[in-house]
Design an enzyme around this catalytic site. Structure first.
Site, PDB file in Angstrom:
ATOM      1  N   SER A  21     152.727  50.381 -23.258  1.00 58.02           N
ATOM      2  CA  SER A  21     153.250  49.913 -21.961  1.00 58.02           C
ATOM      3  C   SER A  21     153.053  48.416 -21.709  1.00 58.02           C
ATOM      4  O   SER A  21     153.982  47.760 -21.227  1.00 58.02           O
ATOM      5  CB  SER A  21     152.639  50.737 -20.819  1.00 58.02           C
ATOM      6  OG  SER A  21     153.145  52.043 -20.901  1.00 58.02           O
ATOM      7  N   LYS A  70     147.939  62.449 -14.522  1.00 55.10           N
ATOM      8  CA  LYS A  70     149.226  62.491 -13.809  1.00 55.10           C
ATOM      9  C   LYS A  70     149.269  63.536 -12.681  1.00 55.10           C
ATOM     10  O   LYS A  70     150.044  63.402 -11.737  1.00 55.10           O
ATOM     11  CB  LYS A  70     150.374  62.785 -14.786  1.00 55.10           C
ATOM     12  CG  LYS A  70     150.716  61.620 -15.694  1.00 55.10           C
ATOM     13  CD  LYS A  70     151.973  61.943 -16.482  1.00 55.10           C
ATOM     14  CE  LYS A  70     152.209  60.943 -17.581  1.00 55.10           C
ATOM     15  NZ  LYS A  70     153.478  61.142 -18.266  1.00 55.10           N
ATOM     16  N   ALA A 131     158.014  74.760 -22.649  1.00 52.40           N
ATOM     17  CA  ALA A 131     157.998  75.070 -21.210  1.00 52.40           C
ATOM     18  C   ALA A 131     156.722  74.551 -20.545  1.00 52.40           C
ATOM     19  O   ALA A 131     156.167  75.184 -19.661  1.00 52.40           O
ATOM     20  CB  ALA A 131     158.147  76.577 -21.012  1.00 52.40           C
ATOM     21  N   GLY A 133     154.672  70.842 -18.921  1.00 52.60           N
ATOM     22  CA  GLY A 133     154.945  69.884 -17.844  1.00 52.60           C
ATOM     23  C   GLY A 133     156.161  69.023 -18.156  1.00 52.60           C
ATOM     24  O   GLY A 133     156.985  68.742 -17.278  1.00 52.60           O
ATOM     25  N   LEU A 157     157.548  83.485 -23.401  1.00 59.59           N
ATOM     26  CA  LEU A 157     158.755  83.647 -22.587  1.00 59.59           C
ATOM     27  C   LEU A 157     158.469  83.497 -21.084  1.00 59.59           C
ATOM     28  O   LEU A 157     159.248  82.913 -20.337  1.00 59.59           O
ATOM     29  CB  LEU A 157     159.384  85.015 -22.877  1.00 59.59           C
ATOM     30  CG  LEU A 157     160.758  85.245 -22.278  1.00 59.59           C
ATOM     31  CD1 LEU A 157     161.758  84.207 -22.778  1.00 59.59           C
ATOM     32  CD2 LEU A 157     161.253  86.645 -22.591  1.00 59.59           C
ATOM     33  N   GLY A 258     162.109  59.635 -28.642  1.00 61.66           N
ATOM     34  CA  GLY A 258     161.540  59.464 -27.300  1.00 61.66           C
ATOM     35  C   GLY A 258     161.229  58.032 -26.895  1.00 61.66           C
ATOM     36  O   GLY A 258     160.721  57.810 -25.791  1.00 61.66           O
TER      37      GLY A 258
END
Ligand code: ATR
Length: 301
Positions: A21, A70, A131, A133, A157, A258
């Protein structure tokens, strides 16, 4: 050059030493001529509240927040943007008249990365692998951008179904039309719509475990999976190409890693903090500088 008028920004995290960053924000300052500095702040366990409150005391203009803070950071903010609240995570703190407001620019970063790469999600079938965050934020992004269907594929699932419920609840409380939502087990490739845009949101395949993919347990079915994919966006940027991206590319699928998401989440934070809207040319030049810094060369498109 830093002087008495330099605006101070930074990143709270633990660990923090591998962050890109500061480099990204330096590019943004170069491109816009903005007088700012961006520094990594290592926040020891138990010190997050003091770090956040220190923003006012030290006149820090804005902070990003990364792993593992976060979620916890929201407790110490005065306001949270409604979408960040729904996603359940903040990565950006904006200070306005002494009020600390939390945003999530990760999902907007991914949206802008897709735009940059020419991937339009409107009326498209979107498939999300994982599945956790990150998948939740990606699902929100697909929903917001007008996907005609969102299919969550996950090893467990139950967690995929929870994300469908999350989007359904969000849609019911918003003006946006609900799209088709499906949760599928990890081996149900035949149920994926053709020409899907696939998002890989797990950490599987990340350095140093570069020989893994979230689909490796069902290798024989990969062919059928890639047949249905039009584009594959992996939120991992190290390595430059995960094994899954390599496999997809060899089958003629458009691939995106990404790094764009990382770059554009920083751009969104910068724009929120400074009110400056970056020009497309500045963004393009800035992103190519980042690619060159991270991979030694720009990615062929
Ligand atoms: P984040 O919050 O960063 O998205 P997470 O909550 O740890 O990370 O979520 C990781 C996701 O990667 C989960 O969906 C997980 O699947 P499970 O819900 O079944 O745990 C998925 N994942 C992790 N390791 C995996 C593997 N080896 N193969 C397939 N999926 C994997």
């Amino acid at each position: 050059m830093i002087d008495g008028k330099t605006a101070v920004f930074g990143l709270l995290g633990n660990p923090i030493e591998h962050t890109l960053s500061p480099f990204i924000h330096r590019i943004l300052y170069e491109e816009t001529g903005y007088n700012g500095t961006y520094d990594p702040f290592f926040v020891p366990e138990g010190q997050l509240e003091f770090a956040v409150k220190g923003m006012n005391a030290l006149s820090i203009k804005g902070l990003n927040v990364t792993v593992p803070y976060k979620i916890d950071v929201m407790e110490y903010l005065d306001e949270i943007d409604p979408i960040a609240k729904r996603i359940g995570a903040c990565n950006t703190i904006v200070k306005q008249d002494g009020i600390l407001k939390g945003y999530n620019t990760d999902w907007i970063g991914l949206q802008k990365s897709c735009e940059f790469e020419g991937i339009d999600l409107n009326d498209r079938h979107c498939v999300i692998l994982g599945a956790g965050g990150s998948a939740r934020a990606v699902a929100m992004m697909c929903f917001y951008n007008g996907a005609s269907s969102i299919t969550i594929i996950n090893r467990t699932l139950d967690k995929a179904e929870q994300i469908c419920t999350f989007i359904r609840e969000y849609a019911n409380n918003s003006d946006h039309k609900l799209c088709e939502l499906r949760a599928l087990p990890i081996d149900a490739y035949d149920d994926i719509m053709s020409k899907s845009v696939v998002f890989q949101t797990t950490s599987v395949g990340m350095h140093p475990k570069v020989n893994e993919t979230p689909l490796s347990a069902v290798e024989s079915q990969m062919e059928r999976f890639f047949d249905r994919a039009d584009a594959l966006v992996d939120i991992i940027y190290n390595p430059k190409e995960t094994l899954l991206l390599k496999q997809a590319k060899s089958k003629g699928v458009t691939t995106v890693n990404g790094l764009g998401m990382l770059f554009f989440q920083a751009v969104c934070a910068f724009e929120l903090w400074t009110g400056i809207k970056m020009e497309p040319e500045q963004l393009k030049r800035g992103f190519l500088k980042l690619e060159k810094h991270v991979y030694g060369q720009e990615i062929k498109r």
